[in-house]
Design a protein around this motif. Structure first.
Motif, short mmCIF file in Angstrom:
data_model
loop_
_atom_site.label_atom_id
_atom_site.label_comp_id
_atom_site.label_asym_id
_atom_site.label_seq_id
_atom_site.Cartn_x
_atom_site.Cartn_y
_atom_site.Cartn_z
N LEU A 138 0.36 -1.27 0.47
CA LEU A 138 -0.07 -0.18 -0.50
C LEU A 138 0.28 1.25 0.24
O LEU A 138 0.56 2.29 -1.02
N GLY A 228 -5.64 1.45 8.05
CA GLY A 228 -5.03 0.13 7.85
C GLY A 228 -4.23 -1.35 8.82
O GLY A 228 -4.77 -1.87 8.58
N LEU A 275 -8.75 -0.54 2.35
CA LEU A 275 -7.36 -1.23 2.07
C LEU A 275 -7.25 -2.20 2.71
O LEU A 275 -6.07 -2.52 2.07
#
Length: 378
Positions: A138, A228, A275
């Protein structure tokens, strides 16, 4: 307005035992309290302590679980009235003495087996590496770079294993190292960085990943850690080496940037779920723990040999310099320069008449004696 005393909480181990006895997972307990699963994990490990309304809700829930456990516990049996003992009957005397029967020895319960450093490292890697690779993806949007960053972080942890093993949060130590390596500005100069990787297949995942990559590195890291991973604000600030107000400011700006392009993700819960889905949809694999340990040991040997070679070369250069250097100062010889006004020196040749006359005159005169000191009239 004065606040009352904080609600007492059981120790961290007791909190975890109460949750497990009620057959609740950390996400389920976090949903009931209204926090992220990572916050419950930090509370049970003792790294953080709940405060304010979250502390009241958490303490009330633990109290309810304790009461339910006490209600389900079996009641102790009541003591029954002792029965009258029968009178002993006379026994016939035995002619042979009975041999004493051996008493059974209590068997000690096996204690926990101590793990070797390699086994403990492999367990930590198997537990934290898959999630760390997804989180690093990410941050970078590159699969190979995420995998390499996590492997380098675990190799650094293996080199400093006594320090990492005693850390309160070994996974956090490795996570911070992996994030630092993944977001290093030197990554852009690598040849691999010049070739883009294929984007995610899903259009929504592709849009979300592009939105994340457009954020500044510090804002992106704060958003991934808070929304996240599920860390609370003080832990996020500590891991990003920023103050709590600065971390909160970065988080707000990151959320505003994501919501401006994707209005459906304005809700933090929806953003957290998206996410997790984005990181889970990618096929991200991590190497085996023995391979990571061997790679770290190989890199350590290469660095040690390079340091030894550099030291030997430095010592040799110093010895050669000491051997060949002059022992005293010698001033340099200045280059020659032409002097003006002095006639050039000519080669010897025949004397002129005047020079011959002068020479004869010098030869004829007396060269010693007092007469040479007295003036003579012409």
């Amino acid at each position: 307005m004065t606040r009352g005393p904080a609600t007492p909480l059981p120790p961290p181990k007791e909190r975890r035992r109460l949750r497990e006895s009620a057959a609740l997972t950390q996400p389920q307990l976090a949903t009931q309290v209204g926090v992220a699963p990572g916050t419950v994990r930090a509370w049970e490990s003792g790294r953080t302590t709940p405060r304010g309304r979250k502390r009241e809700a958490y303490a009330k829930l633990l109290k309810t679980l304790a009461e339910e456990e006490a209600a389900q516990a079996p009641e102790p049996e009541q003591d029954q009235e002792p029965k009258p003992e029968a009178e002993p009957q006379p026994q016939p005397e035995l002619e042979l003495e009975l041999e004493p029967q051996p008493q059974p020895q209590p068997v000690a319960a096996p204690g926990p087996t101590a793990l070797t450093p390699a086994q403990a490292f492999d367990a930590l890697y198997a537990f934290g590496a898959p999630a760390l690779v997804r989180q690093t993806f990410l941050l970078t949007g590159r699969r190979e770079q995420a995998r390499e960053s996590v492997e380098r972080a675990f190799q650094a942890a293996w080199e400093r294993w006594p320090e990492v093993a005693r850390d309160r949060d070994p996974v956090g130590w490795v996570r911070a190292t992996a994030y630092e390596y993944a977001l290093s500005p030197w990554q852009r100069f690598r040849p691999r960085h010049r070739h883009p990787e294929p984007p995610p297949a899903d259009p929504g995942d592709r849009t979300l990943l592009n939105t994340l990559l457009r954020l500044p590195a510090r804002h992106r890291r704060t958003l991934v850690l808070y929304d996240g991973v599920g860390l609370d604000l003080p832990e996020t600030a500590a891991e990003t080496e920023a103050s709590t107000p600065a971390a909160a400011n970065r988080l707000l700006h990151a959320r505003e940037a994501v919501a401006a392009r994707l209005p459906a993700l304005a809700d933090p819960q929806v953003l957290h779920r998206r996410l997790a889905e984005l990181a889970s949809n990618e096929r991200l694999r991590a190497a085996e723990p023995p391979a990571v340990r061997r790679g770290g040991e190989r890199r350590a040997r290469l660095r040690t040999r390079a340091a030894i070679a550099f030291t030997v070369a430095l010592i040799g250069t110093t010895a050669l310099t000491v051997r060949t250097a002059p022992t005293h100062y010698e001033p340099p010889v200045s280059p020659g320069q032409a002097v003006r006004g002095v006639p050039h020196r000519v080669a010897p040749g025949a004397l002129s008449d005047e020079e011959l006359e002068l020479r004869q005159k010098l030869r004829d005169q007396v060269q010693d004696g007092p007469e040479r000191l007295l003036p003579r009239p012409e």
